[in-house]
Scaffold this active site. Structure first.
Site, PDB file in Angstrom:
ATOM      1  N   ILE A 122      45.992 -59.655-112.430  1.00 20.02           N
ATOM      2  CA  ILE A 122      46.936 -58.765-113.136  1.00 20.02           C
ATOM      3  C   ILE A 122      46.194 -57.635-113.848  1.00 20.02           C
ATOM      4  CG2 ILE A 122      48.816 -58.640-114.830  1.00 20.02           C
ATOM      5  CD1 ILE A 122      49.559 -60.488-112.563  1.00 20.02           C
ATOM      6  N   ARG A 160      50.549 -51.810-128.414  1.00 23.33           N
ATOM      7  CA  ARG A 160      51.030 -51.136-127.239  1.00 23.33           C
ATOM      8  C   ARG A 160      52.552 -51.233-127.032  1.00 23.33           C
ATOM      9  NH1 ARG A 160      49.557 -49.745-121.950  1.00 23.33           N
ATOM     10  NH2 ARG A 160      51.149 -50.604-120.590  1.00 23.33           N
ATOM     11  N   ARG A 186      45.769 -50.067-118.387  1.00 28.01           N
ATOM     12  CA  ARG A 186      47.172 -50.282-118.766  1.00 28.01           C
ATOM     13  C   ARG A 186      47.954 -48.979-118.945  1.00 28.01           C
ATOM     14  NH1 ARG A 186      47.759 -55.159-123.030  1.00 28.01           N
ATOM     15  NH2 ARG A 186      49.653 -55.669-121.943  1.00 28.01           N
ATOM     16  N   PRO A 187      48.157 -48.252-117.869  1.00 30.54           N
ATOM     17  CA  PRO A 187      48.921 -47.012-117.979  1.00 30.54           C
ATOM     18  C   PRO A 187      50.414 -47.282-118.219  1.00 30.54           C
ATOM     19  CG  PRO A 187      48.403 -47.481-115.684  1.00 30.54           C
ATOM     20  CD  PRO A 187      47.754 -48.557-116.497  1.00 30.54           C
ATOM     21  N   VAL A 188      51.182 -46.210-118.459  1.00 27.53           N
ATOM     22  CA  VAL A 188      52.630 -46.360-118.669  1.00 27.53           C
ATOM     23  C   VAL A 188      53.407 -45.539-117.641  1.00 27.53           C
ATOM     24  CG1 VAL A 188      52.629 -47.007-121.107  1.00 27.53           C
ATOM     25  CG2 VAL A 188      52.523 -44.589-120.479  1.00 27.53           C
ATOM     26  N   CYS A 191      43.327 -49.809-123.880  1.00 27.96           N
ATOM     27  CA  CYS A 191      43.441 -51.143-124.438  1.00 27.96           C
ATOM     28  C   CYS A 191      42.273 -51.930-123.912  1.00 27.96           C
ATOM     29  CB  CYS A 191      44.769 -51.735-123.991  1.00 27.96           C
ATOM     30  SG  CYS A 191      44.831 -53.499-124.015  1.00 27.96           S
ATOM     31  N   LYS A 220      56.297 -63.940-129.073  1.00 29.33           N
ATOM     32  CA  LYS A 220      55.913 -62.591-129.507  1.00 29.33           C
ATOM     33  C   LYS A 220      56.380 -61.550-128.509  1.00 29.33           C
ATOM     34  CE  LYS A 220      51.711 -60.950-128.501  1.00 29.33           C
ATOM     35  NZ  LYS A 220      51.608 -59.608-127.905  1.00 29.33           N
ATOM     36  N   ASN A 221      56.088 -61.784-127.236  1.00 27.55           N
ATOM     37  CA  ASN A 221      56.365 -60.751-126.234  1.00 27.55           C
ATOM     38  C   ASN A 221      57.858 -60.492-126.069  1.00 27.55           C
ATOM     39  OD1 ASN A 221      53.688 -60.383-125.865  1.00 27.55           O
ATOM     40  ND2 ASN A 221      53.568 -61.368-123.856  1.00 27.55           N
ATOM     41  N   ASP A 264      48.069 -64.462-119.446  1.00 25.56           N
ATOM     42  CA  ASP A 264      47.859 -64.695-120.879  1.00 25.56           C
ATOM     43  C   ASP A 264      47.335 -66.107-121.175  1.00 25.56           C
ATOM     44  OD1 ASP A 264      48.649 -62.139-121.412  1.00 25.56           O
ATOM     45  OD2 ASP A 264      50.630 -62.656-122.184  1.00 25.56           O
ATOM     46  N   LEU A 313      54.755 -46.313-114.854  1.00 21.91           N
ATOM     47  CA  LEU A 313      55.984 -46.941-114.335  1.00 21.91           C
ATOM     48  C   LEU A 313      57.122 -46.831-115.348  1.00 21.91           C
ATOM     49  CD1 LEU A 313      54.408 -50.193-112.832  1.00 21.91           C
ATOM     50  CD2 LEU A 313      54.920 -48.050-111.663  1.00 21.91           C
ATOM     51  N   ARG A 373      47.453 -61.337-134.483  1.00 21.53           N
ATOM     52  CA  ARG A 373      48.441 -60.528-133.779  1.00 21.53           C
ATOM     53  C   ARG A 373      49.416 -61.423-133.018  1.00 21.53           C
ATOM     54  NH1 ARG A 373      46.130 -56.876-129.650  1.00 21.53           N
ATOM     55  NH2 ARG A 373      48.351 -56.887-129.260  1.00 21.53           N
TER      56      ARG A 373
HETATM   57  C1  UD1 Z   1      53.118 -57.869-120.783  1.00 22.90           C
HETATM   58  C2  UD1 Z   1      52.715 -58.757-121.927  1.00 22.90           C
HETATM   59  C3  UD1 Z   1      51.277 -59.211-121.775  1.00 22.90           C
HETATM   60  C4  UD1 Z   1      51.080 -59.854-120.413  1.00 22.90           C
HETATM   61  C5  UD1 Z   1      51.570 -58.952-119.309  1.00 22.90           C
HETATM   62  C6  UD1 Z   1      51.528 -59.590-117.928  1.00 22.90           C
HETATM   63  C7  UD1 Z   1      54.027 -57.884-123.769  1.00 22.90           C
HETATM   64  C8  UD1 Z   1      54.034 -57.223-125.099  1.00 22.90           C
HETATM   65  N1  UD1 Z   1      52.849 -58.036-123.177  1.00 22.90           N
HETATM   66  O1  UD1 Z   1      52.274 -56.719-120.842  1.00 22.90           O
HETATM   67  O2  UD1 Z   1      50.984 -60.149-122.806  1.00 22.90           O
HETATM   68  O3  UD1 Z   1      49.704 -60.106-120.226  1.00 22.90           O
HETATM   69  O4  UD1 Z   1      52.936 -58.559-119.550  1.00 22.90           O
HETATM   70  O5  UD1 Z   1      52.242 -60.770-117.915  1.00 22.90           O
HETATM   71  O6  UD1 Z   1      55.061 -58.306-123.270  1.00 22.90           O
HETATM   72  N2  UD1 Z   1      50.880 -51.166-114.997  1.00 22.90           N
HETATM   73  C9  UD1 Z   1      50.779 -49.906-114.438  1.00 22.90           C
HETATM   74  N3  UD1 Z   1      51.641 -48.929-114.873  1.00 22.90           N
HETATM   75  C10 UD1 Z   1      52.583 -49.153-115.812  1.00 22.90           C
HETATM   76  C11 UD1 Z   1      52.702 -50.446-116.367  1.00 22.90           C
HETATM   77  C12 UD1 Z   1      51.831 -51.436-115.939  1.00 22.90           C
HETATM   78  O7  UD1 Z   1      49.923 -49.656-113.588  1.00 22.90           O
HETATM   79  O8  UD1 Z   1      53.318 -48.242-116.166  1.00 22.90           O
HETATM   80  C13 UD1 Z   1      49.959 -52.246-114.550  1.00 22.90           C
HETATM   81  C14 UD1 Z   1      49.098 -52.799-115.674  1.00 22.90           C
HETATM   82  O9  UD1 Z   1      47.946 -52.015-115.864  1.00 22.90           O
HETATM   83  C15 UD1 Z   1      48.781 -54.186-115.163  1.00 22.90           C
HETATM   84  C16 UD1 Z   1      50.054 -54.577-114.402  1.00 22.90           C
HETATM   85  O10 UD1 Z   1      50.738 -53.345-114.159  1.00 22.90           O
HETATM   86  O11 UD1 Z   1      47.700 -54.163-114.280  1.00 22.90           O
HETATM   87  C17 UD1 Z   1      50.978 -55.523-115.114  1.00 22.90           C
HETATM   88  O12 UD1 Z   1      51.218 -55.049-116.418  1.00 22.90           O
HETATM   89  P1  UD1 Z   1      52.614 -55.303-117.170  1.00 22.90           P
HETATM   90  O13 UD1 Z   1      53.358 -56.393-116.481  1.00 22.90           O
HETATM   91  O14 UD1 Z   1      53.279 -53.999-117.344  1.00 22.90           O
HETATM   92  O15 UD1 Z   1      52.103 -55.830-118.570  1.00 22.90           O
HETATM   93  P2  UD1 Z   1      52.645 -55.433-120.000  1.00 22.90           P
HETATM   94  O16 UD1 Z   1      54.124 -55.286-119.961  1.00 22.90           O
HETATM   95  O17 UD1 Z   1      51.832 -54.327-120.546  1.00 22.90           O
END
Ligand code: UD1
Length: 420
Positions: A329, A93, A122-124, A117, A22-23, A307, A126, A399
């Site tokens: 994480i 997301r 889970r901010p964006v 979420c 899926k991911n 996960d 980065l 999902r």
């Molecule tokens: C992806 C996976 C999810 C998995 C995760 C970690 C998908 C669709 N989802 O989620 O199933 O659990 O990787 O292996 O691929 N963070 C920030 N700022 C950002 C982005 C992330 O602070 O802009 C933080 C997050 O809150 C979290 C950490 O970074 O604490 C890791 O998140 P990230 O690796 O980005 O996870 P996802 O890509 O959302």
């Protein structure tokens, strides 16, 4: 709304075919926006999440066609309007990943922020910082990201991620492949899904080196072409059924599984008393004796996957002794704990650590799915429990798990879907 009823206490024996990840599929679908050629993805999992993203792509003007044999054809001959509305992004997301490709291809985009979420903030930030480094001008307005590429398009840059993020690494790759010049991404995530995306982008004509390492180098190209690509098998689905087999007992062959993508889990399962046999295109998991407690800590790949944390916790409730499970994480990723408690598990949470004291004689009960991975941990506990476990709100399961009840039933489990 559907629910799943599990009559526990039966060991699992048989074969389970692992679906595409899926991911990975979600990011590969976003890559379809980067070309006016056809991207045909095979081994596509049919899931609620991939359907949501398909709806968003169709809204953007992409032809989205499900084909026989688990294929999905995407054709973004042109983008009608690079606008991703809240209603289509909030459901999932990873939809946010259309932002980078839209800026790269159209020079502008308006994409809803994904919002909070259940498993943490889970901010964006980065993602946005990486796109800004490539020259995008970004304004946040009323819950939307309004982005514009500079005149002449995105340009290559050096991006150093302050922390490892799977989504941000992928998002930066999806934009940089069409930027002018070289992009160097540092402190990248190294998950197999990142390699899958890099290899698919390469098949589409991109130049990407280093995926799977901390540094990824991309030489931008003017255009990408269509390609045929098979989605990598799902390591989280693989790990989930492996843990299910260890919990229920018996032996299960996971067909198409890539053993090398789950080494941290195999080590933990072996220490817990399961036998793991790795073959080229399958993994066999067998458990006949008692389960032993094992401490784990979640980490970015190649560490123990977050996960799989909830599923492993359900297993540890059955082990003879105490284990500690540390989540590094995501904050707030222990929502399965009270539900596992309803089945009789003895788990105490202290900050980001859970102490599991087993063995618990789990007994079936009605429980509530709270998020994707949490819900499947309840299914695993239900397989090992005595009596009936009813998992409500299983849209979370749909999902991320394709035909879960069929795959488990084929191995002798008593699992049925019921309408509420
Ligand atoms: C992806 C996976 C999810 C998995 C995760 C970690 C998908 C669709 N989802 O989620 O199933 O659990 O990787 O292996 O691929 N963070 C920030 N700022 C950002 C982005 C992330 O602070 O802009 C933080 C997050 O809150 C979290 C950490 O970074 O604490 C890791 O998140 P990230 O690796 O980005 O996870 P996802 O890509 O959302």
């Amino acid at each position: 709304m559907d629910r799943i009823r599990i009559r526990g206490g039966r060991p699992l024996h048989g074969e389970i075919e692992i679906s595409g990840a899926k991911n990975s599929a979600l990011k590969l679908m976003a890559a379809g926006l980067l070309t006016d050629g056809e991207l045909v993805l095979s081994r596509m999992p049919r899931l609620a999440d991939t359907r949501f993203l398909g709806q968003l792509l169709a809204h953007l003007g992409v032809e989205v066609e499900e084909q026989a044999g688990s294929k999905l054809r995407l054709h973004a001959a042109q983008i009608d309007d690079p606008y991703a509305p809240y209603d289509l992004v909030r459901k999932m997301r990873a939809s946010f990943n259309v932002l980078g490709p839209l800026i790269a291809r159209e020079g502008r985009a308006k994409v809803s922020l994904p919002g909070g979420c259940a498993i943490g903030a889970r901010p964006v930030n980065l993602h946005l910082e990486a796109l800004e480094a490539l020259g995008a001008e970004i304004v946040l307005e009323e819950g939307y990201v309004l982005a514009k590429a500079p005149a002449g398009g995105l340009r290559g840059a050096r991006v150093v991620f302050p922390m490892v993020s799977v989504g941000a690494t992928e998002h930066a790759m999806l934009a940089a492949v069409l930027a002018k010049g070289e992009t160097v991404l540092e402190n990248c995530a190294r998950e197999p899904e990142i390699i899958d995306l890099a290899d698919c982008l390469t098949a589409m004509g991109a130049t990407v080196e280093g995926a799977g390492d901390a540094e990824i180098r991309i030489q931008g190209v003017d255009r990408l072409k269509g390609a045929d690509w098979a989605v990598v098998p799902d390591r989280i689905e693989t790990g989930t059924y492996a843990i299910a087999a260890a919990a229920a007992g018996g032996d299960v062959v996971l067909k198409d599984a890539r053993a090398e993508h789950n080494h941290a889990l195999w080590r933990a399962l072996q220490r817990a008393g399961a036998e793991i046999v790795e073959d080229e295109a399958s993994v066999t998991v067998r458990r006949t004796g008692a389960l032993k407690p094992v401490d784990i800590q979640t980490e970015p790949f190649p560490g123990f996957a977050t996960d799989l944390q909830a599923q492993f916790m359900a297993l540890m409730a059955l082990a003879d002794g105490a284990s500690i499970i540390r989540e590094t994480i995501f904050e707030n990723r222990f929502m399965h704990v009270p539900e596992l408690g309803r089945l009789g598990a003895d788990i105490q949470v202290r900050g980001n650590e859970a102490v599991v004291r087993g063995p618990s004689a789990l007994k079936g009960a009605p429980v509530m799915a709270t998020d994707l991975r949490a819900s499947v941990s309840l299914v695993i506990a239900g397989l090992a429990a005595e009596g009936d476990t009813v998992v409500n709100r299983i849209y979370h399961l749909d999902r991320g798990f394709e035909r879960l009840e069929d795959k488990l039933s084929a191995c002798g489990a008593d699992v049925v879907r019921e309408s509420e």
